[in-house]
Design a protein around this motif. Structure first.
Motif, mmCIF file in Angstrom:
data_model
loop_
_atom_site.group_PDB
_atom_site.id
_atom_site.type_symbol
_atom_site.label_atom_id
_atom_site.label_comp_id
_atom_site.label_asym_id
_atom_site.label_seq_id
_atom_site.Cartn_x
_atom_site.Cartn_y
_atom_site.Cartn_z
ATOM 1 N N ALA A 114 -5.084 6.080 20.847
ATOM 2 C CA ALA A 114 -5.141 6.774 19.553
ATOM 3 C C ALA A 114 -6.585 6.992 19.139
ATOM 4 O O ALA A 114 -7.457 6.160 19.402
ATOM 5 N N TRP A 150 -10.963 14.901 2.728
ATOM 6 C CA TRP A 150 -10.666 13.547 3.209
ATOM 7 C C TRP A 150 -11.549 12.537 2.498
ATOM 8 O O TRP A 150 -12.770 12.662 2.483
ATOM 9 N N ASP A 152 -6.003 16.799 11.400
ATOM 10 C CA ASP A 152 -6.190 18.017 10.603
ATOM 11 C C ASP A 152 -7.053 19.033 11.340
ATOM 12 O O ASP A 152 -6.715 20.201 11.461
ATOM 13 N N ARG A 166 -3.120 -0.294 20.224
ATOM 14 C CA ARG A 166 -3.307 -0.641 18.814
ATOM 15 C C ARG A 166 -4.472 -1.606 18.544
ATOM 16 O O ARG A 166 -4.534 -2.254 17.517
ATOM 17 N N PHE A 225 -5.023 11.075 14.130
ATOM 18 C CA PHE A 225 -4.685 10.760 12.735
ATOM 19 C C PHE A 225 -5.684 11.361 11.755
ATOM 20 O O PHE A 225 -6.809 11.696 12.126
ATOM 21 N N GLY A 226 -5.269 11.412 10.505
ATOM 22 C CA GLY A 226 -6.141 11.769 9.386
ATOM 23 C C GLY A 226 -6.927 13.043 9.641
ATOM 24 O O GLY A 226 -6.379 14.047 10.108
ATOM 25 N N PRO A 227 -8.252 13.003 9.360
ATOM 26 C CA PRO A 227 -9.066 14.213 9.500
ATOM 27 C C PRO A 227 -9.097 14.758 10.934
ATOM 28 O O PRO A 227 -9.276 15.952 11.125
ATOM 29 N N LYS A 275 -9.187 -2.378 2.999
ATOM 30 C CA LYS A 275 -9.890 -1.091 2.936
ATOM 31 C C LYS A 275 -10.677 -0.797 4.213
ATOM 32 O O LYS A 275 -10.813 0.355 4.605
ATOM 33 N N LEU A 292 -2.450 0.496 -4.397
ATOM 34 C CA LEU A 292 -2.655 -0.774 -3.674
ATOM 35 C C LEU A 292 -2.374 -1.933 -4.626
ATOM 36 O O LEU A 292 -2.860 -1.935 -5.764
ATOM 37 N N ILE A 332 -5.556 3.497 7.678
ATOM 38 C CA ILE A 332 -4.917 4.287 6.614
ATOM 39 C C ILE A 332 -5.944 5.350 6.210
ATOM 40 O O ILE A 332 -7.139 5.049 6.144
ATOM 41 N N TRP A 333 -5.452 6.562 5.959
ATOM 42 C CA TRP A 333 -6.350 7.649 5.572
ATOM 43 C C TRP A 333 -5.833 8.296 4.293
ATOM 44 O O TRP A 333 -4.632 8.544 4.158
ATOM 45 N N LYS A 378 -2.657 9.943 20.456
ATOM 46 C CA LYS A 378 -2.315 10.123 19.040
ATOM 47 C C LYS A 378 -3.571 10.464 18.241
ATOM 48 O O LYS A 378 -4.635 9.899 18.485
ATOM 49 N N PHE A 433 -11.566 4.707 8.362
ATOM 50 C CA PHE A 433 -10.421 4.403 7.490
ATOM 51 C C PHE A 433 -10.777 4.657 6.027
ATOM 52 O O PHE A 433 -11.898 4.418 5.596
ATOM 53 N N SER A 434 -9.786 5.073 5.259
ATOM 54 C CA SER A 434 -10.032 5.300 3.832
ATOM 55 C C SER A 434 -8.811 4.938 2.989
ATOM 56 O O SER A 434 -8.403 5.676 2.102
ATOM 57 N N GLY A 435 -8.253 3.759 3.298
ATOM 58 C CA GLY A 435 -7.135 3.272 2.496
ATOM 59 C C GLY A 435 -7.616 2.653 1.197
ATOM 60 O O GLY A 435 -8.815 2.545 0.953
ATOM 61 N N GLY A 436 -6.667 2.225 0.390
ATOM 62 C CA GLY A 436 -6.964 1.527 -0.857
ATOM 63 C C GLY A 436 -7.117 2.476 -2.022
ATOM 64 O O GLY A 436 -7.039 3.676 -1.863
ATOM 65 N N HIS A 487 0.859 -1.189 0.000
ATOM 66 C CA HIS A 487 0.000 0.000 0.000
ATOM 67 C C HIS A 487 0.892 1.235 0.000
ATOM 68 O O HIS A 487 1.885 1.275 0.719
ATOM 69 N N ALA A 499 -8.421 3.494 19.901
ATOM 70 C CA ALA A 499 -7.579 2.293 19.986
ATOM 71 C C ALA A 499 -6.715 2.398 21.233
ATOM 72 O O ALA A 499 -6.171 3.463 21.526
ATOM 73 N N LEU A 510 -9.050 7.284 16.027
ATOM 74 C CA LEU A 510 -9.022 6.819 14.638
ATOM 75 C C LEU A 510 -10.298 7.208 13.893
ATOM 76 O O LEU A 510 -11.348 6.598 14.106
ATOM 77 N N PRO A 511 -10.232 8.184 13.014
ATOM 78 C CA PRO A 511 -11.394 8.475 12.165
ATOM 79 C C PRO A 511 -11.619 7.308 11.192
ATOM 80 O O PRO A 511 -10.746 6.442 11.059
ATOM 81 N N GLU A 559 -1.070 3.009 25.107
ATOM 82 C CA GLU A 559 -0.940 3.803 23.882
ATOM 83 C C GLU A 559 -2.352 4.057 23.359
ATOM 84 O O GLU A 559 -3.036 3.130 22.943
ATOM 85 N N ASN A 603 -14.378 5.934 2.224
ATOM 86 C CA ASN A 603 -14.506 4.651 1.522
ATOM 87 C C ASN A 603 -15.964 4.224 1.465
ATOM 88 O O ASN A 603 -16.689 4.345 2.440
#
Lengths: 147, 77
Positions: B69, A143, B13, B53, B8-10, A125, A101, A130-131, B6, B74-77, A89, B50, B71-72, B67, A146
């Motif tokens: 965090a 932003w 921001d 983790r 992350f992401g939005p 996904k 990906l 991951i963002w 921690k 997810f929007s990978g891929g 990724h 989280a 987490l908003p 630890e 998905n």
């Protein structure tokens, strides 16, 4: 974490030559009869106001993502009869048309490779932290969500 | 002593920070309450928490070394 987790992240786009080398690396694994490959590509999505997506900037919670990817990998190997599984990724900026990906599964016959590849893409996904921040043609950002 | 959380992401921001600080809460419900009091901008944002983790949706005790965090979606891929 004492255990060394396999890295899945690539800085910037995943280059086509990396993908072709990855395919070539399997030519000596002659027990394999089928590969399944998924490539995710950055789409120039049209946005309101005559704008479009020109790139996506990816960020992650790396330690958690690698732990979760390890868990997904183990579960998928237990569920399907696979020879190999590779997940990559992108992190950072990938411009439209770039690959972000790369999921690659191999098995003796086609079915486990195809099913495992589909399931991996869905799980990556929805479960990896991951963002993706879309960069638009006017330099504004948005932003990604998905679906 | 404060704990660092921690972001992350939005969320990072929106908060303009990758780390938020709080007085150590005893459990996750206290953490959620303290976060919303200190950072009211978070009220309208969607995120999971989280701990070490792993996403924890219900209440759970927090130790000083946890630890944590935000987490908003997810929007990978």
């Amino acid at each position: 974490m004492e255990k060394k987790l396999k890295n899945i992240f690539v800085d910037g786009p995943i280059e086509p030559v990396f993908i072709s080398n990855s395919i070539a690396n399997h030519s000596r694994k002659t027990g394999i009869g089928g590969h399944s490959i998924f490539l995710g590509q950055i789409r120039a999505d049209p946005k309101e106001g005559n704008k479009e997506v020109v790139a996506i900037d990816y960020s992650t919670y790396r330690d958690m993502a690698l732990e979760k990817a390890h868990e997904i990998r183990e579960e998928t190997f237990n569920k399907y009869d696979l020879h190999c599984m590779h997940i990559y990724h992108s992190l950072g900026k990938v411009e439209k048309g770039g690959i972000s990906l790369f999921v690659f599964t191999s098995s003796k016959h086609r079915s486990p490779a195809i099913q495992a590849c589909n399931e991996l893409v869905e799980r990556i996904k929805s479960e990896l932290p991951i963002w993706g921040k879309e960069i638009l043609s006017d330099d504004q950002t948005n932003w990604k969500v998905n679906t | 002593m404060t704990i660092k959380i921690k972001a992350f992401g939005p969320i990072a921001d929106k908060m303009n920070a990758r780390e938020l600080e709080l007085d150590p809460p005893g459990n996750l419900d206290d953490l959620r309450k303290a976060l919303h009091e200190k950072y009211p901008q978070l009220v309208h944002l969607d995120f999971a928490i989280a701990v070490d983790r792993k996403i924890i949706r219900e209440n759970a005790p927090l130790s000083p070394g946890s630890e944590v965090a935000l987490l908003p979606p997810f929007s990978g891929g």
